[in-house]
Write an enzyme that holds these catalytic residues in place. Sequence first.
Site, PDB file in Angstrom:
ATOM      1  N   HIS A 365       0.796  -1.220   0.000  1.00 37.21           N
ATOM      2  CA  HIS A 365       0.000   0.000   0.000  1.00 37.21           C
ATOM      3  C   HIS A 365       0.830   1.272   0.000  1.00 37.21           C
ATOM      4  O   HIS A 365       0.403   2.300  -0.508  1.00 37.21           O
ATOM      5  CB  HIS A 365      -1.053  -0.068   1.096  1.00 37.21           C
ATOM      6  CG  HIS A 365      -2.155  -0.982   0.658  1.00 37.21           C
ATOM      7  ND1 HIS A 365      -2.135  -2.328   0.941  1.00 37.21           N
ATOM      8  CD2 HIS A 365      -3.211  -0.770  -0.141  1.00 37.21           C
ATOM      9  CE1 HIS A 365      -3.179  -2.889   0.365  1.00 37.21           C
ATOM     10  NE2 HIS A 365      -3.849  -1.969  -0.294  1.00 37.21           N
ATOM     11  N   GLU A 606     -11.762 -10.274  -7.015  1.00 37.06           N
ATOM     12  CA  GLU A 606     -10.327 -10.294  -6.728  1.00 37.06           C
ATOM     13  C   GLU A 606      -9.857 -11.596  -6.100  1.00 37.06           C
ATOM     14  O   GLU A 606      -8.703 -11.735  -5.738  1.00 37.06           O
ATOM     15  CB  GLU A 606      -9.903  -9.088  -5.890  1.00 37.06           C
ATOM     16  CG  GLU A 606     -10.708  -8.819  -4.660  1.00 37.06           C
ATOM     17  CD  GLU A 606     -10.248  -7.555  -3.912  1.00 37.06           C
ATOM     18  OE1 GLU A 606      -9.195  -6.982  -4.229  1.00 37.06           O
ATOM     19  OE2 GLU A 606     -10.968  -7.162  -2.977  1.00 37.06           O
ATOM     20  N   ASP A 630      -4.971  -8.187  -6.125  1.00 42.67           N
ATOM     21  CA  ASP A 630      -5.193  -9.407  -5.355  1.00 42.67           C
ATOM     22  C   ASP A 630      -5.461 -10.596  -6.270  1.00 42.67           C
ATOM     23  O   ASP A 630      -5.008 -11.702  -5.999  1.00 42.67           O
ATOM     24  CB  ASP A 630      -6.361  -9.212  -4.377  1.00 42.67           C
ATOM     25  CG  ASP A 630      -5.885  -8.524  -3.104  1.00 42.67           C
ATOM     26  OD1 ASP A 630      -4.828  -8.925  -2.588  1.00 42.67           O
ATOM     27  OD2 ASP A 630      -6.543  -7.572  -2.654  1.00 42.67           O
ATOM     28  N   CYS A 677      -9.975  -1.943 -11.451  1.00 42.49           N
ATOM     29  CA  CYS A 677      -9.430  -0.900 -10.578  1.00 42.49           C
ATOM     30  C   CYS A 677      -8.099  -1.304  -9.950  1.00 42.49           C
ATOM     31  O   CYS A 677      -7.566  -0.583  -9.119  1.00 42.49           O
ATOM     32  CB  CYS A 677     -10.431  -0.495  -9.499  1.00 42.49           C
ATOM     33  SG  CYS A 677     -10.764  -1.808  -8.334  1.00 42.49           S
TER      34      CYS A 677
HETATM   35  C1  PEP Z   1      -6.819  -4.921  -5.876  1.00 43.56           C
HETATM   36  O1  PEP Z   1      -6.654  -5.889  -5.127  1.00 43.56           O
HETATM   37  O2  PEP Z   1      -6.548  -4.948  -7.091  1.00 43.56           O
HETATM   38  C2  PEP Z   1      -7.318  -3.640  -5.345  1.00 43.56           C
HETATM   39  C3  PEP Z   1      -7.652  -2.661  -6.155  1.00 43.56           C
HETATM   40  O3  PEP Z   1      -7.407  -3.527  -3.987  1.00 43.56           O
HETATM   41  P1  PEP Z   1      -6.182  -3.310  -2.981  1.00 43.56           P
HETATM   42  O4  PEP Z   1      -4.957  -3.041  -3.809  1.00 43.56           O
HETATM   43  O5  PEP Z   1      -6.535  -2.184  -2.093  1.00 43.56           O
HETATM   44  O6  PEP Z   1      -6.116  -4.622  -2.267  1.00 43.56           O
HETATM   45 MG    MG Z   2      -7.597  -5.927  -3.181  1.00 41.37          MG
END
Ligand code: PEP
Ligand code: MG
Length: 757
Positions: A365, A606, A630, A677
């Site tokens: 993150h 995901e 994910d 996304c």
């Molecule tokens: C993903 O897993 O692609 C996503 C957009 O969520 P995060 O990166 O916050 O897990």
């Molecule tokens: Mg995710």
Amino acid sequence: MLNTLRRIIQEVTIAKDLDQALDVIVLRVKKAMNVDVCSVYMVDKDRGELVLMATDGLNEAAVGMVRLKAKQGLIGLVGEREEPVNLADAPTHPRYQYFPESGEERYRAFLGVPIIHHRQLQGVLVVQRLTKRHFSEDKVTFLVTIAAQLAGAIAHAEASGGIDGLRSRVSGARDAAPLQGQPGAPGVAIGTAVVNFAASDLDVIPDRAPKDIKTETSLFKKAVDEVRKDIQSMLERMEEVLPAEDRALFDAYLLMLEGGGIPGEVVRRIEQGNWAAGALRETITEHVRAFDAMEDNYLRERAEDVRDLGRRILEKLRSRVPGKPKKFPTRTVLVGDEITASMLAEVPVKRLAGVVSRRGSQTSHVAILARAMGVAAVMGVDELPVSHVDGRSIIVDGYTGRVYINPSRAVRDEFKHLLREEAELSKELRELRDQPAITPDNVGIPLYINSGLLADVTPALKSGAEGVGLYRTEFPFMVRDRFPGEDEQCQIYRQVLKSFAPAPVTLRTLDVGGDKALSYFPIEEDNPFLGWRGIRISLDHPEIFLVQLRAMLRASAGLGNMNIMLPMINSVAEVDDALRLLRRAHHELIDTGVSINMPHVGVMIEVPSAVYQVRELARRVNFVSVGTNDLTQYLLAVDRNNARVADLYDGLHPAVLRALQQIVDGAKAERTPVGVCGEMAGDPAAAILLLGMGVDNLSMSAANLPRVKWVIRTFTRRKARNLLKEVLTFEYAHSVRTFLNAALEDAGLGGLVRAGR
Ligand code: PEP
Ligand code: MG
């Protein structure tokens, strides 16, 4: 044997530099295996040679002088075969090559094993004996085990020494080789390294110049006095309960604190130009190393006492050991063992140029945050010598994942040139800002941004985004020391919704767990990515979930641009339960007389189970959005944060592409809009394929949006479909990347080709 192995590895790991590490290896291995010679040859990449770098047994003067071409001699043979070579009588082997300066003619038995790190030959570890006899299987496996373990430790020592030109000493080149990590956020940063560290962790304290030697020394002496007093009072308290011999431990502590011992060495190091905390780290490490190397179990355990003493002194110094500088340099590159979101937030935005973290990966993150802020980042730099880089000049190449410490003028000039090119590309891209994201054959693909910070809103608006496709609500949760209340949350969500209204904003419900920890809600698990995260926590804690849903609904009053998205869905039951709670929250608000429309609801696809049930899921909601970060991690069974397997993490893997196509087809069959996304949506090459698959929208970091817009405005959906058709016949991820890069070049978008620079 296991103990010997452990001790050797430990000593190598904490060695000051490569020289010391290699000396430790030859000395200890020779003794442990009871042989006549142990030597290490290292690869000189520039000259394609293997160089004798350390020996115990051969002529010392031959170190650095004996050089073999990659395929020359028995050493070359070990490197070439990448497996052990075990000979009873080496001089009779056709590949035997005699170097008079080494004095090795007397030795008959030869055992050489390769040292390999990340599939790359680093060197060869050799033992020799005067007697003519094969080495036993035991000896071979011992040497193989030690070489495998040493590979990482050598790489680490090499990197620490790299700063002072260790590699260059081997290769004779001026520039040390760059450190390799993973591209975390695109861009190039040239700046000053500022090491951010937990002030309580002795091992990561960086070297720093003391402001004033006298003050530094007196601060240190005061800290030692305080520790001494603490121990004395402990001793008094224990007097009655502990027998005299057990109290000896405390006496030993006091002895170590006497002027000539540890404190004397620390003061000497302060006088030589390190600050108190750095000098303490150096001294304690050296003592720990000495104890660790002892044969006697009792003495070896004393290493822990020395460490404890070091921690106690540090604790006293702590109020004077700020983890961050008072004033950050104008172009700060934040460096650390594990850079966190809050460390990033401490640096004034205008001064933050780059991020380098020893742990983590592209989808951690903190990397996502860096991308959102348009700051270059490199993650997972395994060999980053954190304690030696503070204050040094540093270059971060967020495209290739390389980090240059103390670069030469030539390297700096090259990167300055790149920065200028980048600025030109950005200028061209900025001109696209107000152009719609429509393909030449008239297909509109709205481009949204991913966000999680209020600070993102301005750059997002400037990037020409048509809304927010993913607002990660966990970030406001992460930067607090308790769960934010309903009003507090409502205010944050409303600010985001208002900034974009009437453009759509998709708020994702809390997705903590995995690598996103809340300090006030600790989750201890062996496998956090397969554990309690995302919707699982929300459904198990309706009291937290309902507060969030109500805050979201209230925030949307009168705006009508909010969507709600559910993360980590793995079954239809989870969607049913979440929708039931959402309806309940909605009714509760209606009952209080507030008029709020029910928002559109979507699920994230995901996890693999959601791919196979995409139709059942899509049927229940208004939209689906693919979380490729994910999804890739779970489909390929590759931890998205683990630098060691980062090479295996690839969204362009043919299996991932097939899963994506299946998701898009499933959602379309249910007439449910489908977007992406995950970070893949912001990769111009991948965007071509997603366009070809038929996705309806893409959501990405603000920094990537103009690049993807350029792709959308250049490729027709028809062309993208044809390229996708071909790509789906490929068996290797790297062929997909090469093919797409060529397609970008052909279309005149070569500037967007990221890899391979
Ligand atoms: C993903 O897993 O692609 C996503 C957009 O969520 P995060 O990166 O916050 O897990
Ligand atoms: Mg995710």
